[in-house]
Write a protein that holds these residues in place. Structure first.
Motif: not given
Length: 74
Positions: A43-69
């Motif tokens: 941007v100027d002498d002191k400021h810099v903008h850095v674009q990043i891409t963050v990896e998606k985190v895999a979803a943990k096991n969620k209880p299903t309707a059968a597990d809730l019953s």
């Protein structure tokens, strides 16, 4: 020293005062999430903008309707 602003999809995630600017393709860890640098904009002498891409985190096991019953109802 450079003020480096880290952005992910136009949302500023972090800004830091760094001695060197990250290069294109460098791996980063910000707030415990892994990512890569996709763009660097001076941007100027002191400021810099850095674009990043963050990896998606895999979803943990969620209880299903059968597990809730199977739970004991109170």
């Amino acid at each position: 020293m450079y003020v480096v602003h880290f952005f992910e999809d136009k949302v500023e995630i972090l800004n830091q005062l760094l001695g060197s600017v990250p290069a294109l393709g460098d791996p980063l860890t910000i707030k415990g999430r892994k990512g890569k640098v996709t763009g660097v904009n001076q941007v100027d002498d002191k400021h810099v903008h850095v674009q990043i891409t963050v990896e998606k985190v895999a979803a943990k096991n969620k209880p299903t309707a059968a597990d809730l019953s199977k739970k004991k109802k109170r």
